[in-house]
Scaffold this active site. Structure first.
Site, PDB file in Angstrom:
ATOM      1  N   TYR A  53       0.996  -1.114   0.075  1.00 56.34           N
ATOM      2  CA  TYR A  53      -0.007  -0.121  -0.123  1.00 56.34           C
ATOM      3  C   TYR A  53       0.903   1.229   0.136  1.00 56.34           C
ATOM      4  O   TYR A  53       1.629   1.623   0.845  1.00 56.34           O
ATOM      5  CB  TYR A  53      -0.888  -0.017   1.263  1.00 56.34           C
ATOM      6  CG  TYR A  53      -1.805  -1.168   1.563  1.00 56.34           C
ATOM      7  CD1 TYR A  53      -2.305  -1.825   0.214  1.00 56.34           C
ATOM      8  CD2 TYR A  53      -2.536  -1.443   2.443  1.00 56.34           C
ATOM      9  CE1 TYR A  53      -3.094  -2.897   0.177  1.00 56.34           C
ATOM     10  CE2 TYR A  53      -3.570  -2.435   2.763  1.00 56.34           C
ATOM     11  CZ  TYR A  53      -3.786  -3.098   1.598  1.00 56.34           C
ATOM     12  OH  TYR A  53      -4.933  -3.821   1.576  1.00 56.34           O
ATOM     13  N   PHE A 202     -13.511  -4.873   1.022  1.00 57.48           N
ATOM     14  CA  PHE A 202     -14.616  -4.050   0.560  1.00 57.48           C
ATOM     15  C   PHE A 202     -16.066  -4.341   1.118  1.00 57.48           C
ATOM     16  O   PHE A 202     -16.729  -4.674   0.465  1.00 57.48           O
ATOM     17  CB  PHE A 202     -14.336  -4.392  -1.034  1.00 57.48           C
ATOM     18  CG  PHE A 202     -13.295  -3.938  -1.755  1.00 57.48           C
ATOM     19  CD1 PHE A 202     -12.491  -2.918  -1.279  1.00 57.48           C
ATOM     20  CD2 PHE A 202     -13.005  -4.320  -2.867  1.00 57.48           C
ATOM     21  CE1 PHE A 202     -11.372  -2.652  -1.821  1.00 57.48           C
ATOM     22  CE2 PHE A 202     -12.039  -4.036  -3.540  1.00 57.48           C
ATOM     23  CZ  PHE A 202     -11.133  -3.056  -3.227  1.00 57.48           C
ATOM     24  N   PRO A 203     -15.969  -4.258   2.581  1.00 52.81           N
ATOM     25  CA  PRO A 203     -17.265  -4.491   3.081  1.00 52.81           C
ATOM     26  C   PRO A 203     -18.316  -3.368   2.865  1.00 52.81           C
ATOM     27  O   PRO A 203     -19.340  -3.736   2.875  1.00 52.81           O
ATOM     28  CB  PRO A 203     -16.882  -4.551   4.807  1.00 52.81           C
ATOM     29  CG  PRO A 203     -15.705  -3.466   4.602  1.00 52.81           C
ATOM     30  CD  PRO A 203     -15.089  -3.972   3.388  1.00 52.81           C
ATOM     31  N   LEU A 204     -17.883  -2.274   2.200  1.00 56.45           N
ATOM     32  CA  LEU A 204     -18.838  -1.371   1.964  1.00 56.45           C
ATOM     33  C   LEU A 204     -18.998  -1.214   0.474  1.00 56.45           C
ATOM     34  O   LEU A 204     -19.348  -0.045  -0.004  1.00 56.45           O
ATOM     35  CB  LEU A 204     -18.740   0.135   2.539  1.00 56.45           C
ATOM     36  CG  LEU A 204     -18.414  -0.143   4.110  1.00 56.45           C
ATOM     37  CD1 LEU A 204     -17.995   1.174   4.713  1.00 56.45           C
ATOM     38  CD2 LEU A 204     -19.856  -0.338   4.772  1.00 56.45           C
ATOM     39  N   GLY A 206     -16.182  -1.151  -1.750  1.00 59.41           N
ATOM     40  CA  GLY A 206     -14.684  -0.967  -2.256  1.00 59.41           C
ATOM     41  C   GLY A 206     -14.543   0.308  -3.093  1.00 59.41           C
ATOM     42  O   GLY A 206     -15.158   1.237  -2.752  1.00 59.41           O
ATOM     43  N   PHE A 207     -13.955   0.275  -4.354  1.00 57.48           N
ATOM     44  CA  PHE A 207     -13.921   1.422  -5.244  1.00 57.48           C
ATOM     45  C   PHE A 207     -15.110   1.853  -5.603  1.00 57.48           C
ATOM     46  O   PHE A 207     -15.510   2.863  -6.323  1.00 57.48           O
ATOM     47  CB  PHE A 207     -12.916   1.030  -6.395  1.00 57.48           C
ATOM     48  CG  PHE A 207     -11.674   0.578  -5.856  1.00 57.48           C
ATOM     49  CD1 PHE A 207     -10.630   1.451  -5.063  1.00 57.48           C
ATOM     50  CD2 PHE A 207     -11.066  -0.606  -6.091  1.00 57.48           C
ATOM     51  CE1 PHE A 207      -9.709   1.141  -4.801  1.00 57.48           C
ATOM     52  CE2 PHE A 207      -9.937  -1.142  -5.480  1.00 57.48           C
ATOM     53  CZ  PHE A 207      -9.079  -0.188  -4.931  1.00 57.48           C
ATOM     54  N   PRO A 209     -18.981   2.163  -4.195  1.00 59.84           N
ATOM     55  CA  PRO A 209     -19.607   1.976  -2.953  1.00 59.84           C
ATOM     56  C   PRO A 209     -21.053   1.363  -2.988  1.00 59.84           C
ATOM     57  O   PRO A 209     -21.626   1.569  -4.184  1.00 59.84           O
ATOM     58  CB  PRO A 209     -19.761   3.483  -2.386  1.00 59.84           C
ATOM     59  CG  PRO A 209     -18.564   3.878  -2.928  1.00 59.84           C
ATOM     60  CD  PRO A 209     -18.467   3.492  -4.268  1.00 59.84           C
ATOM     61  N   LEU A 210     -21.457   0.645  -2.126  1.00 60.30           N
ATOM     62  CA  LEU A 210     -22.778   0.116  -2.043  1.00 60.30           C
ATOM     63  C   LEU A 210     -23.870   1.266  -2.253  1.00 60.30           C
ATOM     64  O   LEU A 210     -23.807   2.283  -1.753  1.00 60.30           O
ATOM     65  CB  LEU A 210     -22.997  -0.660  -0.548  1.00 60.30           C
ATOM     66  CG  LEU A 210     -22.153  -1.811  -0.345  1.00 60.30           C
ATOM     67  CD1 LEU A 210     -22.431  -2.434   1.154  1.00 60.30           C
ATOM     68  CD2 LEU A 210     -22.600  -3.065  -1.203  1.00 60.30           C
TER      69      LEU A 210
END
Length: 276
Positions: A53, A202-204, A206-207, A209-210
């Protein structure tokens, strides 16, 4: 994760502490340091990172912000990829690359031994089929040498997990999973029966968004944010799920942590389950 490895179920993912597209330094290094220190102040004991990262950026900031580390803090890193000059993520699974990556993580984090090292073998989207015996054996040897305490896997199939377990114990699996991406439902249940942690990245979203009208409607009824509801759903999905949502904002970090206290009623859970 293991008997000698206890962490808070709400952790913190350090990916967003690097610059745009997880490449280069952040625009505000002091803000990045503040996020990490706030995470520890809020009681988080699980920080997920990687030397690629940045590259190197997040580990160097973690070292600056938190070293010497609190006794209860566990740093979980991953190896198996590099960053190229264009910001790509090419695989780096050759034995010498893995050994170098472990030593680089130790150096940049200022540690003599790494709590957990995850072997990343697939892409961002899904696992890639094939044997992982050679790279995982390298990490198992480094564990025997005392440089790593525990081993995990990232972006793997159930078959690859079984292959790895025939070589050395696995304490956690990091795969892509969230309320809208549920391909790993069976794997999560299998890991739960084995006492192995599942850490969705990516629980939400990731790149990307939900976005869900159902999620927003439930959030309004519960007087919560959609993202908090999505995190709470994951925590209630299975007791072996650990969360590592990332952010570069102290305010957003506090919002994520608050999700751990959000209890979703059965009716809302059923409605959210239907999103997938």
């Amino acid at each position: 994760m293991a008997e000698d490895l206890t962490v808070t179920r709400m952790g913190y993912g350090a990916m967003q502490l690097a610059g745009p597209h997880v490449f280069g330094p952040p625009a505000d290094r002091d803000a990045a340091v503040a996020v990490l220190r706030t995470a520890v102040e809020l009681g988080i004991t699980h920080i997920d990172t990687s030397d690629y990262y940045g590259p190197y950026v997040t580990n160097e900031i973690i070292n600056e912000a938190l070293h010497p580390y609190p006794d209860e803090l566990r740093l979980v890193t991953k190896v198996g990829a590099l960053r190229d000059a264009e910001g790509g993520w090419p695989q780096a699974l050759a034995p010498e690359q893995l050994r170098q990556a472990v030593h680089d993580n130790l150096s940049h984090l200022g540690l003599d031994v790494l709590d957990v090292v995850n072997l990343r073998v697939g892409g961002f989207e899904r696992p890639e089929q094939g044997s992982i015996a050679e790279p995982f054996t390298v990490l198992a040897q480094l564990r025997e040498e005392g440089l790593i305490r525990h081993l995990g896997l990232s972006t793997v199939s159930a078959e690859q997990l079984a292959e790895a377990q025939s070589i050395a114990p696995v304490v956690c699996v990091q795969n892509r999973y969230n309320i809208a991406r549920r391909e790993d439902d069976d794997l999560i249940d299998s890991l739960a029966r084995q006492g192995i942690a599942y850490v969705p990245y990516f629980p939400l979203g990731g790149f990307t968004p939900l976005q869900s009208g159902t999620l927003e409607a439930v959030a309004v009824r519960l007087d919560a944010t959609p993202l908090s509801v999505a995190l709470a759903w994951l925590l209630q999905r299975s007791d072996n799920i650990l969360l590592i949502p990332g952010t570069s904002s102290v305010a957003h970090l506090r919002e994520n942590v608050a999700a751990a206290a959000l209890a979703l009623p059965e009716d809302e859970l059923a409605e959210l389950d239907a999103i997938a």
